[in-house]
Each structure stands twice: as structure tokens, then as C-alpha cells.
Design a protein around this motif. Structure first.
Motif, PDB file in Angstrom:
ATOM      1  N   GLU A 139       0.944  -1.126   0.216  1.00 15.78           N
ATOM      2  CA  GLU A 139      -0.081  -0.048   0.182  1.00 15.78           C
ATOM      3  C   GLU A 139       1.303   1.972   0.374  1.00 15.78           C
ATOM      4  N   TYR A 140       1.973   1.244   0.789  1.00 12.40           N
ATOM      5  CA  TYR A 140       2.584   2.564   0.921  1.00 12.40           C
ATOM      6  C   TYR A 140       3.807   2.384   1.538  1.00 12.40           C
ATOM      7  N   ASP A 164       7.739   4.676   3.347  1.00 11.75           N
ATOM      8  CA  ASP A 164       8.305   5.356   3.530  1.00 11.75           C
ATOM      9  C   ASP A 164       9.595   5.300   3.893  1.00 11.75           C
ATOM     10  N   ARG A 169      12.497   7.858  -5.819  1.00 12.62           N
ATOM     11  CA  ARG A 169      10.553   7.403  -5.772  1.00 12.62           C
ATOM     12  C   ARG A 169      10.623   7.182  -7.555  1.00 12.62           C
ATOM     13  N   ALA A 202       8.884   3.528  -7.472  1.00 11.83           N
ATOM     14  CA  ALA A 202       7.513   3.327  -7.616  1.00 11.83           C
ATOM     15  C   ALA A 202       7.484   2.194  -8.524  1.00 11.83           C
ATOM     16  N   ASP A 217       3.083   8.725  -5.539  1.00  5.40           N
ATOM     17  CA  ASP A 217       1.970   9.276  -4.716  1.00  5.40           C
ATOM     18  C   ASP A 217       2.254   8.180  -3.236  1.00  5.40           C
ATOM     19  N   ARG A 218       2.306   6.779  -3.513  1.00  7.07           N
ATOM     20  CA  ARG A 218       2.122   5.869  -2.965  1.00  7.07           C
ATOM     21  C   ARG A 218       3.633   5.218  -2.230  1.00  7.07           C
ATOM     22  N   ILE A 219       4.921   6.154  -2.801  1.00  4.62           N
ATOM     23  CA  ILE A 219       6.217   6.077  -2.514  1.00  4.62           C
ATOM     24  C   ILE A 219       6.434   7.434  -1.632  1.00  4.62           C
ATOM     25  N   ASN A 220       7.397   7.237  -0.593  1.00  2.28           N
ATOM     26  CA  ASN A 220       7.771   8.940   0.456  1.00  2.28           C
ATOM     27  C   ASN A 220       9.472   8.113   0.436  1.00  2.28           C
ATOM     28  N   CYS A 249       6.823   0.169   6.003  1.00  2.00           N
ATOM     29  CA  CYS A 249       5.609  -0.376   4.967  1.00  2.00           C
ATOM     30  C   CYS A 249       4.389  -0.601   5.508  1.00  2.00           C
TER      31      CYS A 249
END
Length: 162
Positions: A92-93, A95, A113, A117, A125-128, A152
Motif C-alpha cells: 500500500e505505501y 516511507d 521515488r 514506485a 504518490d505511494r512511495i516517499n 511500509c
């Protein structure tokens, strides 16, 4: 929903640049490592495996195995993505934070990024990806190496019922 955390660090050796976040960063040093030493990708892989309740990166891709000698860590990340998908997990995400006194990384963060991704088949926008220093403290502050943390979020895919 599951959360994972990962950490990795590698020391420097004389060299001609770093693999970091899946991209090449110009620098007068490189990482002392069995693979390409990409600490950011390694931390992310450990976070992903941790969230899935799996063993760490070394158990899945052991440094004693010559198949992984100098391997591009994005190949390992793609394999990790496939392992998680086969076990019913959806990423999902993520950081991540790179800890480095040098080189300065701000200009490279957007490319990292995008690369991560792309490998994970996620929208950017799901990776920082962030970078910080330790204000000249510790091994990163003394410019002996670089470290990275990653967290994550995974979801378990529910099998469809008739």
C-alpha cells in the motif's frame, strides 16, 4: 493491514559512485557490500518482509550465495514484490529515510521515488523518500557510510468468495 520496519547500513570504500534508491549517485566512494549495497532498497525489502511475517533479506538473498554478488538491488526488490504477491499481500505505501552526511541527496530523491514506485508497480504518490544527516555524529556523520530506515504498509488480499 500490516506494518513493517526495515534498517540497513553499509560502510564506504574507495569507488566511483553509489547505488542508492535504485539509481546511480555520483560520489568518490562506493559501498562495501556483497550486492550493490543499496541501503535504501535493502531497508525497504526488510520492511516488506517484516510486514509479511517473513524472514529478513539475508535469509531470502544470502550474501553467501554468489547469485547475489554485485546484483542490482532492484532485482531483489522485484523478487520481494513477487514473493509478497504470491503470499497474498498488496503493498500500500512505503516511507523511507536515508541517513548520510555526504553525498548530498536532495536532487536525487525524486528519481529514487520514481524508480522504487516503478519496480513495485505502484503510483509514485505511494512511495516517499527523504534524506537527513546526523549533524556529524556517529558513523554516518563521520562519513564512514550510509544508513536507511523504511516503514511500509501491506494489506492482505482476501480471496474472492462466490
Amino acid at each position: 493491514m500490516r506494518i513493517g520496519h526495515g534498517y540497513d547500513a553499509h560502510r564506504f570504500r574507495d569507488g566511483d559512485g553509489l547505488s542508492l534508491g535504485g539509481i546511480r549517485v555520483p560520489f568518490e566512494k562506493s559501498f562495501l557490500a556483497h550486492s550493490d549495497g543499496d541501503v535504501l532498497i535493502h531497508a525497504l525489502i526488510d520492511a516488506l518482509f517484516g510486514a509479511a511475517g517473513e524472514a529478513d533479506i539475508g535469509a531470502h538473498f544470502p550474501p553467501s550465495d554468489d547469485r547475489y554478488l554485485n546484483i542490482d538491488s532492484c532485482v531483489l526488490l522485484a523478487e520481494t514484490r513477487d514473493i509478497l504477491k504470491a503470499r497474498g499481500f498488496r503493498i500500500e505505501y512505503a516511507d523511507m529515510t536515508v541517513i548520510a552526511q555526504k553525498p548530498k541527496l536532495a536532487a536525487y530523491l525524486p528519481a529514487m521515488r520514481e524508480k522504487i514506485a516503478s519496480v513495485l508497480a505502484l503510483p509514485p504518490d505511494r512511495i516517499n523518500v527523504k534524506a537527513t544527516t546526523e549533524e556529524k555524529m556517529g558513523f554516518t556523520g563521520r562519513e564512514e557510510g550510509i544508513a536507511a530506515h523504511a516503514v511500509c504498509l501491506l494489506n492482505e488480499e482476501k480471496p474472492e468468495t462466490p
